[in-house]
Design an enzyme around this catalytic site. Structure first.
Site, mmCIF file in Angstrom:
data_model
loop_
_atom_site.group_PDB
_atom_site.id
_atom_site.type_symbol
_atom_site.label_atom_id
_atom_site.label_comp_id
_atom_site.label_asym_id
_atom_site.label_seq_id
_atom_site.Cartn_x
_atom_site.Cartn_y
_atom_site.Cartn_z
ATOM 1 N N CYS A 108 38.611 47.540 34.207
ATOM 2 C CA CYS A 108 38.383 46.681 35.371
ATOM 3 C C CYS A 108 38.546 45.193 35.066
ATOM 4 C CB CYS A 108 37.006 46.955 35.964
ATOM 5 S SG CYS A 108 36.823 48.618 36.639
ATOM 6 N N HIS A 250 34.830 40.803 40.115
ATOM 7 C CA HIS A 250 35.302 42.184 40.211
ATOM 8 C C HIS A 250 34.369 42.946 41.147
ATOM 9 C CE1 HIS A 250 36.121 46.311 39.348
ATOM 10 N NE2 HIS A 250 35.019 46.465 38.630
ATOM 11 N N ASN A 280 35.300 50.094 44.701
ATOM 12 C CA ASN A 280 35.711 49.553 43.405
ATOM 13 C C ASN A 280 37.122 50.046 43.109
ATOM 14 O OD1 ASN A 280 36.152 49.011 40.685
ATOM 15 N ND2 ASN A 280 34.104 49.585 40.028
#
Length: 344
Positions: A108, A250, A280
């Site tokens: 990520c 993020h 996500n």
């Protein structure tokens, strides 16, 4: 400098009410724990390279000739194959010829790592203009019985152009802070399929090929690492937290985002979030959030923007930049959605 961004998510939204009944969750439960209302799934036959191509195509369609791209960098944790990398196939599909192309595996944190890599390649004079894509199709890696990951992750892709520019111009990439801690490598992992599992004598088909995450421990690390990285970077560029126009973390889950913003000292109204709609999306989450924010008129030329991310590895990183100033940013809602164009 950053020249523009574009985003792409596949298919129709999968709302919380459409999650598997045997997970025993409802909309209120998911929103309370994650802040997520829906996510997108790539569907049968659609892989990471396909989403990356869609996002990149839309960005290049509004940029100068595609042939001016000198290199391609793809950040992903869900490559089309363990070998070879997905970036060369993406470059060929985009018609970019024999330009160098490579994958970055920082999970990520991949887009922030990718920005730093592209910045270094451009400032060194090696290349003049690089296509950076963050793309992940987590739905292909999720255990159908694992509701903790299933409610959180979605599929998506975001693309950006990084090019040479003049110091002080809007779009300037000012500084980066990157880090890793390999002692926590097993906190976010796909245990099977790689050389480690094969070296232990286990047939590839019998190893655990699903995504695994130790959520509680990851939460603590994510908040601590992103907070520390942001503070380090703000000191480096000489910004007070109150001077940050937009904070783009993020999009892991709402609790992590709120905790980091509060500890860094950035007011909620200056935080860019869109995980309520897409969940996500891994390495795609920051460019998707940037494209959405630009589309919504939340970003203006010269704005001070702070990015931060945390991912498996463990990896983390932050970037400080000035938002670019020409109207070439776009966001695509979905494969069946409507194109949006916004100033950047």
């Amino acid at each position: 400098m950053l020249q523009g961004v574009a985003g792409w998510v596949p298919g129709e939204p999968v709302g919380n009410e459409r999650l598997p009944a045997d997970w025993g969750v409802d909309d209120a439960w998911v929103r309370r724990r994650t802040g997520i209302g829906s996510r997108h799934r790539a569907g049968e036959g659609v892989a990471t390279g396909d989403l990356a191509f869609e996002a990149a195509s839309r960005l290049l369609a509004r940029a100068p000739a595609a042939g001016e791209v000198d290199a391609v960098v793809l950040a992903t944790a869900t490559p089309d194959h363990l070998c070879p990398g997905t970036a060369p196939a993406l470059a060929a599909r985009l018609g970019l010829g024999t330009v160098p192309a490579l994958d970055i595996a920082a999970v990520c944190s991949g887009f922030v790592y990718g920005l730093a890599v592209c910045h270094g390649l451009v400032t060194s004079g090696l290349y003049g203009r690089i296509l950076l894509v963050g793309a992940d199709v987590y739905s292909t890696w999720l255990d159908p019985a694992d509701r903790s990951a299933g409610v959180v992750f979605g599929d998506g892709a975001g693309a950006a152009l990084v090019a040479a520019g003049r110091r002080g111009d809007p779009g300037e990439l000012l500084a980066f802070d990157l880090g890793s801690d390999g002692t926590g490598y097993d906190l976010i992992t796909v245990p099977g399929g790689g050389a480690r599992a094969r070296a232990n004598g286990k047939p590839a088909g019998l190893t655990d090929g699903f995504f695994r995450m130790q959520g509680g421990t990851v939460y603590q690390h994510a908040v601590e690492r992103m907070t520390g990285s942001c503070r380090t970077l703000l000191d480096r560029v000489g910004w007070d937290p109150a001077e940050v126009d937009r904070f783009v973390p993020h999009q892991a889950n709402a609790r992590i985002l709120r905790a980091v913003a509060e500890r860094v000292g950035i007011a909620p109204q200056r935080c860019v979030t869109h995980l309520e709609r897409v969940g996500n999306t891994g390495a795609a989450s920051i460019p998707l959030a940037l494209a959405d924010a630009a589309d919504d008129g939340l970003l203006h030329p010269g704005d001070r923007v702070l990015l931060t991310a945390f991912g498996g590895g463990l990896t983390w990183g932050s970037a400080a930049l000035r938002w670019p100033g020409t109207p070439q940013t776009m966001c695509m809602d979905s494969m069946e959605g409507t194109q949006h164009v916004a100033p950047r």
